[in-house]
Design an enzyme around this catalytic site. Structure first.
Site, mmCIF file in Angstrom:
data_model
loop_
_atom_site.group_PDB
_atom_site.id
_atom_site.type_symbol
_atom_site.label_atom_id
_atom_site.label_comp_id
_atom_site.label_asym_id
_atom_site.label_seq_id
_atom_site.Cartn_x
_atom_site.Cartn_y
_atom_site.Cartn_z
ATOM 1 N N GLN A 271 60.876 61.619 -45.786
ATOM 2 C CA GLN A 271 61.189 60.112 -45.692
ATOM 3 C C GLN A 271 61.227 59.573 -44.328
ATOM 4 O OE1 GLN A 271 62.690 58.240 -48.121
ATOM 5 N NE2 GLN A 271 62.742 56.552 -46.727
ATOM 6 N N LYS B 283 67.035 57.352 -54.571
ATOM 7 C CA LYS B 283 65.800 58.268 -55.055
ATOM 8 C C LYS B 283 66.523 59.168 -55.729
ATOM 9 C CE LYS B 283 62.375 56.389 -51.834
ATOM 10 N NZ LYS B 283 61.777 56.591 -50.538
ATOM 11 N N ASP C 173 54.394 60.742 -52.556
ATOM 12 C CA ASP C 173 54.578 59.462 -51.848
ATOM 13 C C ASP C 173 53.166 58.643 -51.420
ATOM 14 O OD1 ASP C 173 56.372 57.489 -51.359
ATOM 15 O OD2 ASP C 173 56.620 58.174 -49.188
#
Ligand code: NAP
Length: 286
Positions: free
Chosen positions: A97, A53, A120
């Site tokens: 994450q 990412k 996200d």
């Protein structure tokens, strides 16, 4: 193979090129988009995903810091960091994450994360906005899937869609987004009976299970659209394996995503695009 490919890698490249232009325009106005990441340092898969990412962020000009979550990070430390990033005007996106180390409460942490920085799209606030059809950041993986379908002109209105999997980051939001696009949606899960028969009725199948090649070619209605979100490591096989048996499914399907090169790159592209949007919003809201 008769199916046409839903090429997520190609579309993500196009998306990233357009994002680079938007980032350049932001930088010219004094705003450099920044995505900060909190990641479990001991989880090699998470570290690898974050590196990937980061690499794509750098390509489009998104900067950011990564913070390691370890066995010694307390819940208070984690919450404190999220609050600090929420308050920092230079930070436009925050990525927590998944998964965090087991001693930490991920849901509590997500509840702290400000919706305007939840690029996200996985906090309860963002998910609530999705359910309520309100604007907000959508989950990166299902958003990537929808953008892929839209790009290839796949009709969803009135179509039968079956989403296999009901996780909060993938199956459920994917089903809701297909519903928003006026598909008739069934959500299947580990207790679903006669899954193969249910799949055979689907015009669109989204596999989000985490079981290598579970969806067999004879589960697919001829001409159906097959989206494989799975990536699984399989002993003795190189690279990632999807949830769909590509060889057999691609003989029957009308459209299919490859693994790799389908949903994965679209997930990252959607994360980056949400982050650029978050940075743009700071100018609009000035
Ligand atoms: P997850 O949280 O483990 O959820 C898996 C879902 O599949 C659950 O809802 C589970 O049902 C269901 N399931 C399990 N076995 C089943 C069976 N035999 N029949 C029908 N349903 C079954 O996984 P996830 O995080 O959603 O991820 C799913 C897959 O997508 C994984 O391969 C993951 O690596 C991949 N993924 C890809 C991306 C990407 O960017 N491409 C992003 C995230 C995840 P229950 O709810 O009943 O347990």
């Amino acid at each position: 193979m008769s199916a046409q490919i839903l090429d997520g890698l190609a579309l993500s490249k196009e998306t990233r090129a357009r994002l680079k232009e938007r980032v350049d325009a932001l930088v010219a106005r004094g705003v450099t988009p920044r995505l900060d990441v909190l990641v479990a340092a001991q989880d090699p898969a998470s570290v690898k995903y974050v590196q990937m990412k980061r690499k794509w962020c750098a390509q489009v000009g998104i900067v950011g810091e990564s913070y390691e979550i370890t066995e010694t990070t307390s819940q208070a430390d984690l919450i404190g960091k999220i609050r600090e990033l929420n308050a920092d005007p230079h930070v436009h996106g925050i990525l927590l994450q998944h998964p965090l180390p087991g001693h930490l409460d991920e849901n509590m942490a997500l509840m702290e994360l400000g919706a305007e920085k939840d690029v996200d799209g996985i906090t309860p606030q963002s998910l609530g906005r999705l359910v309520a059809d309100l604007p907000g950041f959508r989950c990166a993986t299902p958003l990537g899937i929808i953008r892929l379908l839209e790009h290839y002109g796949i009709e969803t209105v009135g179509k039968r869609a079956v989403v296999i999997g009901r996780s909060i980051i993938l199956g459920k939001p994917a089903a809701l987004m297909l519903l928003q696009k006026n598909a008739t949606v069934t959500i299947a899960h580990s207790r679903t009976q006669n899954l193969a028969d249910i799949c055979r009725e689907a015009d669109i199948v989204v596999a989000a299970v985490g079981r290598p090649e579970m969806v067999a070619g004879d589960w697919i209605k001829p001409g159906a659209v097959v989206v494989d979100a799975g990536y699984n490591r399989v002993e003795g096989r190189k690279g990632d394996v999807g949830d769909v048996a590509f060889e057999s499914a691609s003989q029957v399907a009308g459209w299919i995503t490859p693994v790799p090169g389908g949903v994965g790159p679209m997930t990252v592209a959607s994360l980056l695009s949400n982050c650029v949007e978050a940075a743009e919003a700071t100018i609009t809201n000035r």
